[in-house]
Design a protein around this motif. Structure first.
Motif, PDB file in Angstrom:
ATOM      1  N   GLY A   4      21.699  23.112  31.877  1.00 40.35           N
ATOM      2  CA  GLY A   4      22.093  24.220  32.732  1.00 40.35           C
ATOM      3  C   GLY A   4      22.105  23.903  34.206  1.00 40.35           C
ATOM      4  N   GLU A   5      21.406  22.782  34.440  1.00 38.79           N
ATOM      5  CA  GLU A   5      21.534  22.413  36.013  1.00 38.79           C
ATOM      6  C   GLU A   5      22.715  21.492  36.197  1.00 38.79           C
ATOM      7  N   SER A   6      22.934  21.516  37.682  1.00 36.35           N
ATOM      8  CA  SER A   6      24.317  20.901  38.023  1.00 36.35           C
ATOM      9  C   SER A   6      23.958  19.332  37.753  1.00 36.35           C
ATOM     10  N   SER A   7      25.250  18.571  37.187  1.00 38.72           N
ATOM     11  CA  SER A   7      25.016  17.213  36.983  1.00 38.72           C
ATOM     12  C   SER A   7      25.742  16.439  37.960  1.00 38.72           C
ATOM     13  N   SER A   8      26.165  17.099  39.197  1.00 29.51           N
ATOM     14  CA  SER A   8      26.883  16.656  40.138  1.00 29.51           C
ATOM     15  C   SER A   8      26.320  15.561  41.047  1.00 29.51           C
ATOM     16  N   GLU A   9      26.749  14.471  41.138  1.00 32.48           N
ATOM     17  CA  GLU A   9      26.373  13.142  41.912  1.00 32.48           C
ATOM     18  C   GLU A   9      25.915  13.276  43.513  1.00 32.48           C
ATOM     19  N   HIS A  10      26.661  14.734  43.808  1.00 35.10           N
ATOM     20  CA  HIS A  10      26.144  15.231  45.114  1.00 35.10           C
ATOM     21  C   HIS A  10      25.065  15.954  45.348  1.00 35.10           C
ATOM     22  N   GLU A  11      24.291  16.322  44.038  1.00 34.62           N
ATOM     23  CA  GLU A  11      23.283  17.289  44.036  1.00 34.62           C
ATOM     24  C   GLU A  11      21.864  16.504  43.374  1.00 34.62           C
ATOM     25  N   ASN A  12      22.167  15.402  42.792  1.00 36.72           N
ATOM     26  CA  ASN A  12      21.145  14.529  42.122  1.00 36.72           C
ATOM     27  C   ASN A  12      21.091  13.184  42.319  1.00 36.72           C
ATOM     28  N   PHE A  13      19.874  12.640  42.585  1.00 34.48           N
ATOM     29  CA  PHE A  13      19.534  11.242  42.769  1.00 34.48           C
ATOM     30  C   PHE A  13      18.657  10.548  41.911  1.00 34.48           C
ATOM     31  N   ASN A  14      18.801   9.508  41.507  1.00 36.43           N
ATOM     32  CA  ASN A  14      17.966   8.608  40.588  1.00 36.43           C
ATOM     33  C   ASN A  14      17.087   7.559  41.571  1.00 36.43           C
ATOM     34  N   PHE A  15      15.878   7.804  41.449  1.00 37.04           N
ATOM     35  CA  PHE A  15      15.082   7.155  42.440  1.00 37.04           C
ATOM     36  C   PHE A  15      14.524   5.777  41.395  1.00 37.04           C
ATOM     37  N   THR A  16      15.420   5.034  41.039  1.00 36.14           N
ATOM     38  CA  THR A  16      15.040   4.040  40.215  1.00 36.14           C
ATOM     39  C   THR A  16      15.388   2.527  40.980  1.00 36.14           C
ATOM     40  N   LYS A  17      14.736   1.508  40.212  1.00 36.45           N
ATOM     41  CA  LYS A  17      15.073   0.014  40.928  1.00 36.45           C
ATOM     42  C   LYS A  17      16.311  -0.275  41.152  1.00 36.45           C
ATOM     43  N   ASN A  18      17.126   0.233  40.238  1.00 35.75           N
ATOM     44  CA  ASN A  18      18.752   0.118  40.576  1.00 35.75           C
ATOM     45  C   ASN A  18      19.338   1.306  41.135  1.00 35.75           C
ATOM     46  N   PHE A  19      18.524   1.819  42.253  1.00 30.95           N
ATOM     47  CA  PHE A  19      19.167   3.102  42.749  1.00 30.95           C
ATOM     48  C   PHE A  19      20.628   2.763  43.535  1.00 30.95           C
ATOM     49  N   ARG A  20      20.651   1.484  43.870  1.00 32.58           N
ATOM     50  CA  ARG A  20      22.005   1.286  44.569  1.00 32.58           C
ATOM     51  C   ARG A  20      23.271   1.237  43.501  1.00 32.58           C
ATOM     52  N   SER A  21      23.028   1.053  42.224  1.00 31.95           N
ATOM     53  CA  SER A  21      23.979   1.248  41.430  1.00 31.95           C
ATOM     54  C   SER A  21      23.987   2.501  40.785  1.00 31.95           C
ATOM     55  N   ASP A  22      22.878   3.005  40.578  1.00 37.23           N
ATOM     56  CA  ASP A  22      22.700   4.369  39.774  1.00 37.23           C
ATOM     57  C   ASP A  22      23.080   5.668  40.676  1.00 37.23           C
ATOM     58  N   ASN A  23      23.420   5.632  41.907  1.00 33.40           N
ATOM     59  CA  ASN A  23      23.710   6.630  42.550  1.00 33.40           C
ATOM     60  C   ASN A  23      25.010   6.414  43.601  1.00 33.40           C
ATOM     61  N   ALA A  24      25.553   7.592  43.940  1.00 34.40           N
ATOM     62  CA  ALA A  24      26.961   7.450  44.766  1.00 34.40           C
ATOM     63  C   ALA A  24      26.784   7.489  46.115  1.00 34.40           C
ATOM     64  N   ASN A  25      27.509   6.607  46.805  1.00 32.72           N
ATOM     65  CA  ASN A  25      27.509   6.581  48.126  1.00 32.72           C
ATOM     66  C   ASN A  25      26.254   6.400  48.817  1.00 32.72           C
ATOM     67  N   VAL A  26      25.742   5.607  48.471  1.00 30.80           N
ATOM     68  CA  VAL A  26      24.350   5.200  49.360  1.00 30.80           C
ATOM     69  C   VAL A  26      24.449   4.369  50.400  1.00 30.80           C
ATOM     70  N   GLY A  27      24.131   5.037  51.689  1.00 27.84           N
ATOM     71  CA  GLY A  27      24.064   4.217  52.720  1.00 27.84           C
ATOM     72  C   GLY A  27      22.722   3.446  53.227  1.00 27.84           C
ATOM     73  N   ASP A  28      22.828   2.431  53.628  1.00 28.59           N
ATOM     74  CA  ASP A  28      21.589   1.778  53.833  1.00 28.59           C
ATOM     75  C   ASP A  28      21.436   0.941  55.085  1.00 28.59           C
ATOM     76  N   LYS A  29      20.778   1.426  56.121  1.00 35.70           N
ATOM     77  CA  LYS A  29      20.773   0.789  57.260  1.00 35.70           C
ATOM     78  C   LYS A  29      19.500  -0.210  57.688  1.00 35.70           C
ATOM     79  N   THR A  30      19.701  -1.099  58.107  1.00 34.82           N
ATOM     80  CA  THR A  30      18.543  -2.278  58.000  1.00 34.82           C
ATOM     81  C   THR A  30      18.372  -2.664  59.615  1.00 34.82           C
TER      82      THR A  30
END
Length: 266
Positions: free
Chosen positions: A90-116
């Protein structure tokens, strides 16, 4: 032997994760801009992925032996067409409303910006060094880098999440200066970097301490190995210093990146 052991121990205490372009006997400043593009040689998707990285570097090299530098970079990670999340029915599965905090978060989430932002220190062991009785066949470098990261995405903004990290990296590099009959010379190089990240985010059950304003956080660590092959072309001295261009290919976070760096030695 005592002198050699002292330098080895010192090098591994200060190591840097970025190999500079170091002509023989060079002392001076180095300024560069680099762009790299994530590519897919063997997958079924498009060859040029949406993921990319940009970086600006400023450094100083003393007598071709010691280098220090500051680097600022931004990268965007978007490697899949669709993303999966652990959600309740029943919850939204939109990539704009969910985030996977995993070791592979760069591959498991959409449009992740990284300022270093990072600081690096490198020690170079040149062919003509005086530690050994004979010259080395190639030049070597050892380094250390420490930096901070700040991540962003539409999902993190929607969830009102702070996601950031710190990292350090150790590097081994090898390079060789090659003269040519033209108005430039080459310094092909290899770089192997081993890094460790600690990434921090607000706990899903975060509670704000009313007296201190502190929010509970969770964290996870990511270990990664970075390998790069590059071929810089350095022009001979001009009125504006020594310009160079450096194509490269690297494996970062399990994917292939083609890079191109422009810069000047002053």
């Amino acid at each position: 032997m005592k002198k050699l052991l002292t330098i080895i121990i010192a090098s591994f205490s200060f190591l840097n994760a970025q190999t500079h372009i170091v002509p023989e006997g060079f002392s001076g400043l180095s300024v560069s801009f680099k762009h790299d593009q994530n590519v897919d040689f063997f997958g079924e998707g498009k060859f040029l992925r949406d993921s990319y990285g940009n970086a600006i570097g400023f450094g100083y090299i003393y007598n071709a032996n010691v280098g220090i530098d500051l680097s600022y970079g931004y990268s965007l990670n978007n490697r899949k067409d669709t993303y999966d999340f652990n959600i309740i029915d029943g919850e939204s599965s939109s990539e704009h409303e969910n985030f996977n905090f995993t070791k592979n978060f760069r591959s498991d989430n959409a449009n992740v910006g990284d300022k270093t932002f990072s600081f690096g220190l490198t020690y170079y062991l040149n062919e003509s060094q005086d530690l050994f009785s004979q010259d080395l066949p190639i030049n070597l470098s050892l380094g250390f880098r420490y930096g901070t990261k700040n991540y962003s995405s539409d999902a993190l903004k929607f969830l009102n999440q702070d996601f950031y990290g710190k990292f350090y990296a150790f590097e081994f590099g090898a390079y060789k200066e090659i003269e040519t009959n033209a108005s430039f010379y080459m310094i092909p190089r290899l770089k192997l970097s081993v890094s460790s990240e600690k990434n921090i985010y607000n706990s899903p059950d975060a509670v704000v301490d009313g007296s201190s304003g502190i929010i509970d956080t969770d964290s996870f660590k990511v270990q990664s190995t970075y390998f790069e092959i590059a071929l810089p072309f350095i022009l001979n001295n001009t009125s504006a210093g020594q310009p160079f261009i450096e194509p490269s290919i690297a494996n970062k976070f399990g994917t292939t990146h083609l890079g191109l760096r422009f810069g000047f030695l002053f």
